[in-house]
Structures are given as C-alpha cells and as structure tokens.
Design a protein around this motif. Structure first.
Motif, PDB file in Angstrom:
ATOM      1  N   GLN A 275       8.299   5.315 -10.989  1.00  0.00           N
ATOM      2  CA  GLN A 275       7.428   6.487 -11.002  1.00  0.00           C
ATOM      3  C   GLN A 275       6.493   6.509  -9.781  1.00  0.00           C
ATOM      4  OE1 GLN A 275       7.838   9.118 -12.922  1.00  0.00           O
ATOM      5  NE2 GLN A 275       6.260  10.106 -11.711  1.00  0.00           N
ATOM      6  N   VAL A 276       6.054   5.347  -9.324  1.00  0.00           N
ATOM      7  CA  VAL A 276       5.226   5.282  -8.118  1.00  0.00           C
ATOM      8  C   VAL A 276       6.037   5.757  -6.909  1.00  0.00           C
ATOM      9  CG1 VAL A 276       4.010   3.705  -6.537  1.00  0.00           C
ATOM     10  CG2 VAL A 276       3.681   3.503  -9.009  1.00  0.00           C
ATOM     11  N   ILE A 277       7.315   5.382  -6.871  1.00  0.00           N
ATOM     12  CA  ILE A 277       8.192   5.823  -5.775  1.00  0.00           C
ATOM     13  C   ILE A 277       8.372   7.337  -5.825  1.00  0.00           C
ATOM     14  CG2 ILE A 277      10.540   5.683  -4.828  1.00  0.00           C
ATOM     15  CD1 ILE A 277       8.755   3.176  -4.320  1.00  0.00           C
ATOM     16  N   VAL A 278       8.550   7.881  -7.025  1.00  0.00           N
ATOM     17  CA  VAL A 278       8.678   9.339  -7.185  1.00  0.00           C
ATOM     18  C   VAL A 278       7.432  10.022  -6.614  1.00  0.00           C
ATOM     19  CG1 VAL A 278       8.770  11.214  -8.890  1.00  0.00           C
ATOM     20  CG2 VAL A 278      10.238   9.206  -9.164  1.00  0.00           C
ATOM     21  N   GLN A 279       6.261   9.453  -6.895  1.00  0.00           N
ATOM     22  CA  GLN A 279       5.009  10.002  -6.370  1.00  0.00           C
ATOM     23  C   GLN A 279       4.976   9.895  -4.844  1.00  0.00           C
ATOM     24  OE1 GLN A 279       1.515   8.471  -8.312  1.00  0.00           O
ATOM     25  NE2 GLN A 279       0.195   9.022  -6.605  1.00  0.00           N
ATOM     26  N   ASP A 280       5.383   8.729  -4.297  1.00  0.00           N
ATOM     27  CA  ASP A 280       5.410   8.558  -2.839  1.00  0.00           C
ATOM     28  C   ASP A 280       6.327   9.591  -2.184  1.00  0.00           C
ATOM     29  OD1 ASP A 280       3.622   6.419  -2.718  1.00  0.00           O
ATOM     30  OD2 ASP A 280       5.211   4.902  -2.818  1.00  0.00           O
TER      31      ASP A 280
ATOM     32  N   SER B 269       0.854  -1.186   0.000  1.00  0.00           N
ATOM     33  CA  SER B 269       0.000   0.000   0.000  1.00  0.00           C
ATOM     34  C   SER B 269       0.890   1.235   0.000  1.00  0.00           C
ATOM     35  CB  SER B 269      -0.894   0.007   1.246  1.00  0.00           C
ATOM     36  OG  SER B 269      -0.101   0.246   2.407  1.00  0.00           O
ATOM     37  N   SER B 270       0.335   2.375  -0.406  1.00  0.00           N
ATOM     38  CA  SER B 270       1.136   3.596  -0.449  1.00  0.00           C
ATOM     39  C   SER B 270       1.633   3.971   0.946  1.00  0.00           C
ATOM     40  CB  SER B 270       0.354   4.747  -1.079  1.00  0.00           C
ATOM     41  OG  SER B 270      -0.802   5.020  -0.335  1.00  0.00           O
ATOM     42  N   GLU B 271       0.811   3.758   1.972  1.00  0.00           N
ATOM     43  CA  GLU B 271       1.229   4.072   3.342  1.00  0.00           C
ATOM     44  C   GLU B 271       2.400   3.187   3.758  1.00  0.00           C
ATOM     45  OE1 GLU B 271      -2.016   3.292   2.580  1.00  0.00           O
ATOM     46  OE2 GLU B 271      -2.796   5.339   2.576  1.00  0.00           O
ATOM     47  N   ALA B 272       2.344   1.908   3.430  1.00  0.00           N
ATOM     48  CA  ALA B 272       3.431   0.979   3.776  1.00  0.00           C
ATOM     49  C   ALA B 272       4.711   1.340   3.016  1.00  0.00           C
ATOM     50  CB  ALA B 272       3.014  -0.461   3.477  1.00  0.00           C
ATOM     51  N   ARG B 273       4.577   1.708   1.749  1.00  0.00           N
ATOM     52  CA  ARG B 273       5.751   2.107   0.968  1.00  0.00           C
ATOM     53  C   ARG B 273       6.384   3.357   1.556  1.00  0.00           C
ATOM     54  NH1 ARG B 273       2.349   1.334  -3.368  1.00  0.00           N
ATOM     55  NH2 ARG B 273       2.186   3.587  -3.640  1.00  0.00           N
ATOM     56  N   GLN B 274       5.547   4.309   1.904  1.00  0.00           N
ATOM     57  CA  GLN B 274       6.065   5.561   2.455  1.00  0.00           C
ATOM     58  C   GLN B 274       6.758   5.330   3.798  1.00  0.00           C
ATOM     59  OE1 GLN B 274       2.814   8.410   2.279  1.00  0.00           O
ATOM     60  NE2 GLN B 274       2.492   7.913   0.124  1.00  0.00           N
TER      61      GLN B 274
END
Length: 179
Positions: free
Chosen positions: A43-48, A10-15
């Motif tokens: 690109q998802v990491i760049v967004q995170d 999930s984005s929260e877990a990645r962050q």
C-alpha cells in the motif's frame, strides 16, 4: 537489492528506486516486488506511485504490475473497438487480438453513475492474456463488462493498421465485435 538492515527507505528514495527500476526494464514490476525491496507495505508503494503520477511521471498500472509508458511510440497505430460477449469468451477475444500482433491497451465501460470507467490491461501475447485471465479467476473478480451486460470498448495498439484490421475481421467472424 533487498535491504539488509530492514530499515525503511524514505519516500523520496523509494520513488527514485521505483523510477530507476521502471526505466531500466520493459517488463511490468509488481507493487509487491517494490515493497519487498524497500521494506514497506504494498500500500505504501501504491501511494508512492500515485505521488509519482501526480508529478506527471508516465507510470501505468497494468494487470501485470507497473510500467512506464514508452514515450518513443511514434509509429504506434491506435483504434478503439466495441465488443460484446460473455465472461467465458474473454480468453478467446483477447487471444484473437494478440495473435495478430496487436496490444490490448485497456478496457472501457460506460457506467450509468460514474460515466466511462477505464482499466489498463496491456496484454500483447498469449502468456500475458493467460496471466490476466488467471488473475481474474483466482481472485474471483468480475470483468468490468459485467457492469454493461458484456458491452465494452478496447483501445488497440499495433505497428500497422493492417494488424488491427485483421484482428477486427477475426473478432467479427467470431461474433464478438459490434460494428
């Protein structure tokens, strides 16, 4: 720490993972490294990272990857200098600076339309300088100073003003510094 089941975090877990990894190291971590660990695109990491920055996390993007700004840098001296040289002289310029124990924090150019454009460099030693120059050459990118006929600024950081002054003296002797 590669995910074995190939499911996306999930984005929260990645962050959380991004912040935890950045806090536990003082080296830069690339977006590609984070992407492999979390099974998402770079690109998802760049967004995170953009979301984390918007939440006031002290993340900077350098030519080597992402890092946290060191909040304990109380004794750091900073100075902004103006240089003018060709693209071919960039390696010499950066080596002169880092050889004095000085970090090149960024490069700044004044664009006619966009105003000041600042890019983080964060090079502190010859290995990082060589990696930065190699990345520019390998990607066939141009230096920001190409927008201003070679004139650009650098923010320098060191633990003493003497180191910055010695670097400036040598840059001046090499004909790279504008006073």
């Amino acid at each position: 720490m590669m995910m074995k089941d190939q499911t996306k975090m999930s984005s929260e877990a990645r962050q959380r993972l991004i912040m935890d990894r950045l806090k536990e190291t003082n080296r830069a971590i690339t977006g590609s490294e984070f992407a492999k660990q979390t099974n998402v695109s770079r690109q998802v990491i760049v967004q995170d990272v953009s979301i984390l920055k918007a939440k006031n996390e002290p993340i900077i993007a350098t030519s080597q990857g992402y890092m946290l700004l060191n909040q304990n840098e109380v004794d750091v001296r900073r100075s902004v200098i103006v240089c003018n040289h060709t693209a071919e002289q960039t390696l010499e310029e950066l080596q002169i600076i880092v050889d004095h124990g000085v970090t090149v924090k960024d490069v700044i150019v004044e664009h006619a339309v966009y105003g000041d454009i600042t890019a983080s460099i964060r090079v502190s030693n010859r290995a990082e300088v060589n990696q930065f120059v190699k990345k520019i050459n390998d990607s066939k990118a141009t230096y920001l100073s190409a927008l201003t006929a070679g004139i650009h600024l650098h923010t320098l950081e060191a633990d003493s003003n003497d180191k910055i002054e010695a670097a400036c003296h040598d840059l001046d002797a090499a004909g790279l510094l504008i006073k």
